[in-house]
Design an enzyme around this catalytic site. Sequence first.
Site, PDB file in Angstrom:
ATOM      1  N   ASP A 299       0.867  -1.186   0.000  1.00  0.00           N
ATOM      2  CA  ASP A 299       0.000   0.000   0.000  1.00  0.00           C
ATOM      3  C   ASP A 299       0.904   1.236   0.000  1.00  0.00           C
ATOM      4  O   ASP A 299       1.816   1.357   0.828  1.00  0.00           O
ATOM      5  CB  ASP A 299      -0.899   0.010   1.238  1.00  0.00           C
ATOM      6  CG  ASP A 299      -1.843   1.198   1.239  1.00  0.00           C
ATOM      7  OD1 ASP A 299      -2.907   1.111   0.596  1.00  0.00           O
ATOM      8  OD2 ASP A 299      -1.514   2.220   1.885  1.00  0.00           O
ATOM      9  N   LEU A 300       0.659   2.155  -0.991  1.00  0.00           N
ATOM     10  CA  LEU A 300       1.509   3.340  -1.115  1.00  0.00           C
ATOM     11  C   LEU A 300       1.155   4.369  -0.054  1.00  0.00           C
ATOM     12  O   LEU A 300      -0.016   4.652   0.202  1.00  0.00           O
ATOM     13  CB  LEU A 300       1.341   3.954  -2.506  1.00  0.00           C
ATOM     14  CG  LEU A 300       1.687   3.050  -3.701  1.00  0.00           C
ATOM     15  CD1 LEU A 300       1.529   3.827  -5.000  1.00  0.00           C
ATOM     16  CD2 LEU A 300       3.097   2.488  -3.570  1.00  0.00           C
ATOM     17  N   ASP A 342      -4.295   2.321  -4.753  1.00  0.00           N
ATOM     18  CA  ASP A 342      -2.837   2.307  -4.635  1.00  0.00           C
ATOM     19  C   ASP A 342      -2.358   1.033  -3.973  1.00  0.00           C
ATOM     20  O   ASP A 342      -1.328   1.015  -3.303  1.00  0.00           O
ATOM     21  CB  ASP A 342      -2.360   3.532  -3.849  1.00  0.00           C
ATOM     22  CG  ASP A 342      -2.979   3.610  -2.455  1.00  0.00           C
ATOM     23  OD1 ASP A 342      -3.860   2.769  -2.157  1.00  0.00           O
ATOM     24  OD2 ASP A 342      -2.591   4.487  -1.678  1.00  0.00           O
TER      25      ASP A 342
END
Length: 439
Positions: A299-300, A342
């Site tokens: 997960d960004l 993301d």
Amino acid sequence: MAPHTGGSLLILALAIMAQRPRDGLIGLMRDQGSAGTLLRGAFPFFLLVPFIVGWLRLWGERAGLYNTAFGTGMLVIGMTILGCGVSWMAALRLRELDHLRDASEDQLAEVNRTLESTVSERTREVAESAETLHALIRVAPVGFVQLDATGGLLTANDTWMALSGMSVEESLGGGWAAAIHPDDVDRVVRDWAVCVTEGGSYEGVVRFRRPDGEESWVQVSTTPLHAPDPQHHAPIITGHLASVTDITALRQVEARIEHLAFHDALTGLPNRVLLLDRLEQALLNAGRHGRGVGVLFLDLDRFKIINDSLGHHVGDAVLSQVATRLCQGARSTDTVARIGGDEFVVVCPDVADIDDVALIAAKIRELVTDRIVLPEDLDTGGHSPRAVSVGVSIGIAFGVGGDEPEPLLREADRAMYLVKDPMRTPLAALPDRRDRSAL
């Protein structure tokens, strides 16, 4: 001898009339043609006038009005006048019949001229229609090919030449097979030979390769042409007609649709559906070979700030760059997928333990967190700098043969949320209930 001869002639005449009644007097009078018309008009004179003239001669002689010689002369003159009158009537009738014949001939000639004109007009129309049909076939967007009874090519239109890249002369006989892709030619020729032998139709999708190397897909449909066989009174196959339709664009659309069904439209990475299939296959192989499967859930961090401040088009560019770096950091046997927003997942098959997975995760984290330079032509709304950076939180799960894909993916997801805790490391794995190694 005279009575015997006359009797014989009378009997002979009666016999002929009995055998050919239509040639007798009554038969001719019943005739509706010229003979009957003439005879019905003249017969009363032939029947009555001689009787009347003869009676007048006898009456005049008995009354003493003239002698026998004068009466005979009057009889001759009367019969002559009768003959002339009958001839005159016959001539009038014949002239009338000539007029009728001439009128009929004129009408027949007019009918013939009309028929010839009609036939010429229809022939011209058929020729024009045939020429129009041939022109339409030549320029039709579908290839048309005529083949003989043995399956050899006789003629083809312009579309066939465009699709095959071959001239008609090069395609004659069995030369058409050169247009088929080398990987498919044996199969197509074999199937076509069976259709020709059995007298059936051929339906199939065939791959073409032109002499310049360009490949295309075509839909081929054939139908046999029949003609009557005078010897066996049954139709025989005289040839085949084939239509060749270019379906390359359709195949590309189908491939695109199929690709989108299993891949992310923005990054081109596998989506969740394909990811789970790849993970299931990896777990099955792990069970057969006694190896493990690692799952990285990424997960960004700070992506939402970039996306909201610089715009979604910048966010899309960042996601594309991250996808490229994930593929660079993963092994060739790994599967990199985007499952939404993301969030990314990397499936690492054929690993010994979770430490091997952690090494892959560390390499990926280093690549992803490196500064991302935005393209020069990308509009950032006047903001600077032209480079951004994102963080990444990675949750790790380790599976073996017998594990299910969905639970293993949820395990990596939960591990990723542990990383969100600022007191934890950027990599995390849940403690395994089966005492697997944990990071």
